[in-house]
Design a protein around this motif. Structure first.
Motif, mmCIF file in Angstrom:
data_model
loop_
_atom_site.group_PDB
_atom_site.id
_atom_site.type_symbol
_atom_site.label_atom_id
_atom_site.label_comp_id
_atom_site.label_asym_id
_atom_site.label_seq_id
_atom_site.Cartn_x
_atom_site.Cartn_y
_atom_site.Cartn_z
ATOM 1 N N CYS A 211 17.015 -18.541 -8.099
ATOM 2 C CA CYS A 211 17.172 -17.320 -7.303
ATOM 3 C C CYS A 211 18.079 -17.539 -6.102
ATOM 4 C CB CYS A 211 15.799 -16.820 -6.849
ATOM 5 S SG CYS A 211 15.848 -15.351 -5.802
ATOM 6 N N VAL A 212 17.911 -18.647 -5.396
ATOM 7 C CA VAL A 212 18.608 -18.805 -4.120
ATOM 8 C C VAL A 212 19.848 -19.697 -4.187
ATOM 9 C CG1 VAL A 212 16.478 -18.410 -2.835
ATOM 10 C CG2 VAL A 212 17.182 -20.756 -3.341
ATOM 11 N N ASP A 213 20.025 -20.465 -5.266
ATOM 12 C CA ASP A 213 21.131 -21.425 -5.316
ATOM 13 C C ASP A 213 22.067 -21.272 -6.511
ATOM 14 O OD1 ASP A 213 20.313 -22.702 -2.995
ATOM 15 O OD2 ASP A 213 19.121 -24.208 -4.063
ATOM 16 N N GLU A 214 21.611 -20.651 -7.596
ATOM 17 C CA GLU A 214 22.349 -20.741 -8.854
ATOM 18 C C GLU A 214 22.873 -19.408 -9.384
ATOM 19 O OE1 GLU A 214 23.181 -23.525 -10.035
ATOM 20 O OE2 GLU A 214 21.846 -24.898 -8.955
ATOM 21 N N ARG A 215 22.865 -18.396 -8.567
ATOM 22 C CA ARG A 215 23.418 -17.121 -9.038
ATOM 23 C C ARG A 215 24.923 -17.245 -9.213
ATOM 24 N NH1 ARG A 215 20.321 -12.047 -6.193
ATOM 25 N NH2 ARG A 215 18.296 -13.038 -5.782
ATOM 26 N N LEU A 216 25.478 -16.341 -10.005
ATOM 27 C CA LEU A 216 26.908 -16.337 -10.295
ATOM 28 C C LEU A 216 27.511 -15.002 -9.881
ATOM 29 C CD1 LEU A 216 26.715 -17.873 -13.884
ATOM 30 C CD2 LEU A 216 27.321 -19.083 -11.767
ATOM 31 N N LEU A 217 28.816 -14.999 -9.696
ATOM 32 C CA LEU A 217 29.506 -13.751 -9.383
ATOM 33 C C LEU A 217 29.400 -12.781 -10.559
ATOM 34 C CD1 LEU A 217 32.691 -15.189 -7.663
ATOM 35 C CD2 LEU A 217 30.964 -13.742 -6.568
ATOM 36 N N PRO A 218 29.370 -11.487 -10.290
ATOM 37 C CA PRO A 218 29.262 -10.504 -11.374
ATOM 38 C C PRO A 218 30.347 -10.711 -12.426
ATOM 39 C CG PRO A 218 28.969 -9.432 -9.255
ATOM 40 C CD PRO A 218 29.384 -10.847 -8.958
ATOM 41 N N GLY A 219 29.918 -10.770 -13.693
ATOM 42 C CA GLY A 219 30.849 -10.967 -14.789
ATOM 43 C C GLY A 219 31.045 -12.412 -15.192
ATOM 44 N N GLU A 220 30.500 -13.353 -14.419
ATOM 45 C CA GLU A 220 30.676 -14.774 -14.723
ATOM 46 C C GLU A 220 29.461 -15.388 -15.410
ATOM 47 O OE1 GLU A 220 31.852 -16.876 -11.223
ATOM 48 O OE2 GLU A 220 33.817 -15.891 -11.111
ATOM 49 N N GLY A 221 28.405 -14.602 -15.613
ATOM 50 C CA GLY A 221 27.185 -15.126 -16.212
ATOM 51 C C GLY A 221 26.804 -14.378 -17.471
ATOM 52 N N ASP A 222 25.505 -14.408 -17.774
ATOM 53 C CA ASP A 222 24.999 -13.875 -19.036
ATOM 54 C C ASP A 222 24.264 -12.547 -18.900
ATOM 55 O OD1 ASP A 222 25.855 -16.250 -20.376
ATOM 56 O OD2 ASP A 222 24.063 -17.279 -19.613
ATOM 57 N N PHE A 223 24.077 -12.055 -17.684
ATOM 58 C CA PHE A 223 23.350 -10.801 -17.517
ATOM 59 C C PHE A 223 24.158 -9.625 -18.084
ATOM 60 C CE2 PHE A 223 21.103 -12.375 -13.370
ATOM 61 C CZ PHE A 223 20.337 -13.243 -14.128
ATOM 62 N N ASP A 224 23.452 -8.671 -18.660
ATOM 63 C CA ASP A 224 24.101 -7.471 -19.189
ATOM 64 C C ASP A 224 24.283 -6.463 -18.052
ATOM 65 O OD1 ASP A 224 25.104 -5.388 -20.665
ATOM 66 O OD2 ASP A 224 23.205 -4.890 -21.658
ATOM 67 N N LEU A 225 25.220 -6.767 -17.173
ATOM 68 C CA LEU A 225 25.439 -5.895 -16.024
ATOM 69 C C LEU A 225 26.011 -4.544 -16.442
ATOM 70 C CD1 LEU A 225 26.838 -8.463 -13.426
ATOM 71 C CD2 LEU A 225 24.508 -7.595 -13.651
ATOM 72 N N ALA A 226 26.808 -4.535 -17.498
ATOM 73 C CA ALA A 226 27.334 -3.255 -17.985
ATOM 74 C C ALA A 226 26.187 -2.363 -18.440
ATOM 75 C CB ALA A 226 28.320 -3.492 -19.131
ATOM 76 N N GLY A 227 25.224 -2.937 -19.140
ATOM 77 C CA GLY A 227 24.069 -2.166 -19.579
ATOM 78 C C GLY A 227 23.221 -1.695 -18.416
ATOM 79 N N LEU A 228 23.089 -2.540 -17.393
ATOM 80 C CA LEU A 228 22.320 -2.163 -16.211
ATOM 81 C C LEU A 228 22.984 -1.007 -15.481
ATOM 82 C CD1 LEU A 228 20.130 -2.586 -14.069
ATOM 83 C CD2 LEU A 228 21.482 -4.481 -13.150
ATOM 84 N N LEU A 229 24.292 -1.092 -15.280
ATOM 85 C CA LEU A 229 25.014 -0.007 -14.622
ATOM 86 C C LEU A 229 24.915 1.283 -15.422
ATOM 87 C CD1 LEU A 229 28.141 -2.002 -13.470
ATOM 88 C CD2 LEU A 229 26.683 -0.668 -11.952
ATOM 89 N N ALA A 230 25.071 1.174 -16.740
ATOM 90 C CA ALA A 230 25.004 2.369 -17.586
ATOM 91 C C ALA A 230 23.623 3.004 -17.523
ATOM 92 C CB ALA A 230 25.360 1.999 -19.026
ATOM 93 N N ALA A 231 22.590 2.178 -17.530
ATOM 94 C CA ALA A 231 21.224 2.709 -17.490
ATOM 95 C C ALA A 231 20.953 3.437 -16.177
ATOM 96 C CB ALA A 231 20.215 1.572 -17.685
ATOM 97 N N LEU A 232 21.417 2.876 -15.066
ATOM 98 C CA LEU A 232 21.207 3.542 -13.785
ATOM 99 C C LEU A 232 22.026 4.817 -13.676
ATOM 100 C CD1 LEU A 232 20.975 0.517 -11.325
ATOM 101 C CD2 LEU A 232 19.181 2.166 -11.864
ATOM 102 N N ARG A 233 23.238 4.790 -14.188
ATOM 103 C CA ARG A 233 24.053 6.008 -14.164
ATOM 104 C C ARG A 233 23.440 7.089 -15.035
ATOM 105 N NH1 ARG A 233 29.885 2.838 -14.562
ATOM 106 N NH2 ARG A 233 30.115 2.444 -12.326
ATOM 107 N N ALA A 234 22.789 6.676 -16.117
ATOM 108 C CA ALA A 234 22.162 7.650 -17.022
ATOM 109 C C ALA A 234 21.011 8.397 -16.352
ATOM 110 C CB ALA A 234 21.667 6.950 -18.288
ATOM 111 N N THR A 235 20.456 7.819 -15.296
ATOM 112 C CA THR A 235 19.392 8.518 -14.578
ATOM 113 C C THR A 235 19.934 9.697 -13.795
ATOM 114 O OG1 THR A 235 19.566 7.237 -12.508
ATOM 115 C CG2 THR A 235 18.189 6.317 -14.279
ATOM 116 N N GLY A 236 21.251 9.724 -13.574
ATOM 117 C CA GLY A 236 21.855 10.754 -12.736
ATOM 118 C C GLY A 236 21.890 10.382 -11.276
ATOM 119 N N ALA A 237 21.456 9.178 -10.949
ATOM 120 C CA ALA A 237 21.425 8.746 -9.551
ATOM 121 C C ALA A 237 22.828 8.381 -9.073
ATOM 122 C CB ALA A 237 20.501 7.546 -9.398
#
Length: 273
Positions: A211-237
């Protein structure tokens, strides 16, 4: 799209250490990278206002085209302690800060108050924050037991205040098995913002170290950030975006280089999605 920086992104340290880099240096870094806002803490504002007036500090922010977007962080309310919030609410009102970040940090052997009492205290906090013209952004935290995304979502829905919402930190979302389920089911009015960060599929070291030492810049790791952004946008927020990449690599950089690399990564991610 506006991109802002959390306090820890450019501080060069972790709590309880004070920032390694001065406020003016970090402010210039945010402005130089094209960022529009940054978060700060009561302890830093106390120091800044010891030598400058609020009007002088506002003028400095205006000169850089940057504003305070968040005050970090409000704790203690869930245990019935209101004293720490007084300065936060005063500064939020003085500088027009749109949100105060909070979390329920239950360090063992502390236990969570009963649901009704927790809701009562959170509702009262939100009402006091509303009087100061600010929002309470509740961040689920999964490095400690007892207050994951489901618990935070339940609390925000229970009080249903117009100035209360969830602050989604991508690291916590993807480290919590129920994180994306909450993201896809949250109401738009209950979204306070998204902190972008990336990480490895499997945590490196302990969960806390990851959590505090090993995070990566957006797009440099394995998280589905595109899916996360799409899901939040789908809420209309209308989802305010900030960055919080806690990394030994970034902490070693000066704020200007940290901000430059961070903004380049965020812009690349957003261009792809």
């Amino acid at each position: 799209m506006e991109i802002t920086f959390t306090h820890l992104q450019l501080a060069g340290t972790l709590p309880p250490e004070p920032p390694r880099f001065g406020f003016d240096t970090r402010l210039a870094a945010v402005s130089g990278s094209g960022g529009t806002g940054l978060a700060t803490r009561v302890s830093e504002l106390d120091q800044l206002l010891a030598t400058r007036s609020p009007a002088e500090l506002r003028a400095l922010l205006d000169a850089h085209g940057v504003r305070f977007v968040e005050l970090e962080a409000m704790y203690g309310w869930f245990a019935g302690d209101r004293e720490p919030e007084e300065a936060l609410l005063r500064y939020a009102e003085t500088f027009g800060v749109p949100r105060i970040k909070t979390a329920v940090l239950l360090v063992p052997p502390a236990v969570r108050p009963e649901a009704d009492l927790l809701a009562e205290r959170f509702a009262a906090l939100c009402d006091r924050a509303a009087a100061a013209g600010t929002t309470v952004a509740l961040e689920p935290v999964v490095v400690l037991p007892g207050f994951d995304h489901v618990a935070a979502h339940d609390l925000v829905r229970a009080v249903d205040r117009p100035n209360a919402g969830l602050m989604f930190d991508a690291w916590h979302v993807f480290r919590d098995p129920a994180g994306m389920d909450v993201v896809t089911s949250v109401a738009a009015r209950h979204v306070a913002g998204l902190e972008l960060t990336d990480g490895h599929t499997t945590p490196k070291g302990t969960v806390y170290q990851d959590c505090v030492d090993e995070r990566l810049l957006p797009g440099e790791g394995d998280f589905d950030l595109a899916g996360l952004l799409a899901a939040l946008r789908a809420t209309g927020a209308d989802v305010p975006l900030s960055v919080e990449v806690l990394s030994t690599t970034l902490r070693a950089l000066d704020p200007a280089e940290n901000a430059r690399r961070t903004m380049a990564a965020v812009r690349s991610l957003l261009a792809r999605v």
